[in-house]
Scaffold this motif. Structure first.
Motif, short mmCIF file in Angstrom:
data_model
loop_
_atom_site.label_atom_id
_atom_site.label_comp_id
_atom_site.label_asym_id
_atom_site.label_seq_id
_atom_site.Cartn_x
_atom_site.Cartn_y
_atom_site.Cartn_z
N GLY A 35 20.57 6.11 -43.02
CA GLY A 35 19.65 5.70 -44.06
C GLY A 35 18.36 5.15 -43.50
N TRP A 36 17.32 5.19 -44.33
CA TRP A 36 16.05 4.52 -44.03
C TRP A 36 15.81 3.47 -45.10
N PHE A 37 15.36 2.32 -44.67
CA PHE A 37 15.01 1.21 -45.54
C PHE A 37 13.64 0.71 -45.13
N ARG A 38 13.05 -0.13 -45.97
CA ARG A 38 11.78 -0.72 -45.61
C ARG A 38 11.68 -2.12 -46.17
N ARG A 45 14.13 -6.27 -48.53
CA ARG A 45 14.34 -4.94 -47.99
C ARG A 45 14.79 -4.00 -49.10
N GLU A 46 14.28 -2.78 -49.09
CA GLU A 46 14.64 -1.82 -50.12
C GLU A 46 15.02 -0.48 -49.52
N PHE A 47 15.88 0.20 -50.23
CA PHE A 47 16.35 1.51 -49.83
C PHE A 47 15.23 2.55 -49.98
N VAL A 48 15.15 3.45 -49.00
CA VAL A 48 14.17 4.53 -49.06
C VAL A 48 14.86 5.89 -49.22
#
Length: 119
Positions: A35-38, A45-48
Motif C-alpha cells: 500500500g501507499w499512504f501519505r 495519515r491517509e490511504f492512497v
C-alpha cells in the motif's frame, strides 16, 4: 530485517508528474499486499492506494480520481506509484507499507519520501 525504502519524491509544479518507488527487502515480497499512504503537515495519515499480491486487484482513494496508478514488479521486489496531474494538495510525505494478511493491518512501513507540489 525487513526494509521498505521509498524514493522518487521531490518538488514538482502543479500538473506535473512523479513516480515513487518502494524497494522491499527481508521479506517474501509476493506474499504481501502493498500500500501507499501519505501524511500532510498537521493532518492524519491517509490511504492512497493498494495492490494485491499478484497485482490482480488495485484499490484507490477517492481523491486519486484516475490520476495515480499503483503497480508492482515482484521480480524486483518493488512497488510503484505513478502520480500524474499533481495538485498542491497532494503535498505530503508518502509512505509504502506491506500487509501480510491483506486485512488492512500493515506489518511494515517505510521511512517516507517527501512530495511537494508548487502552485
Amino acid at each position: 530485517q525487513v526494509q521498505l525504502v521509498e524514493s522518487g519524491g521531490g518538488l514538482v509544479q502543479a500538473g506535473g508528474s512523479l513516480r515513487l518507488s518502494c524497494a522491499a527487502s527481508g521479506l517474501t515480497f509476493s506474499n504481501y499486499t502493498m500500500g501507499w499512504f501519505r501524511q500532510a503537515p498537521g493532518k492524519e495519515r491517509e490511504f492512497v492506494a493498494r495492490i494485491s499480491r499478484i497485482a490482480g486487484t488495485r484499490t484507490y482513494a477517492a481523491f486519486v480520481k484516475g490520476r495515480f496508478t499503483i503497480s508492482r514488479d515482484n521480480a524486483k521486489n518493488t512497488v510503484y506509484l505513478q502520480m500524474n496531474s499533481l495538485k498542491p494538495e497532494d503535498t505530503a510525505v508518502y509512505y509504502c507499507a506491506a500487509d501480510r494478511t491483506a486485512g488492512g493491518a500493515y506489518d511494515y512501513w517505510g521511512q517516507g519520501t517527501q512530495v511537494t507540489v508548487s502552485s
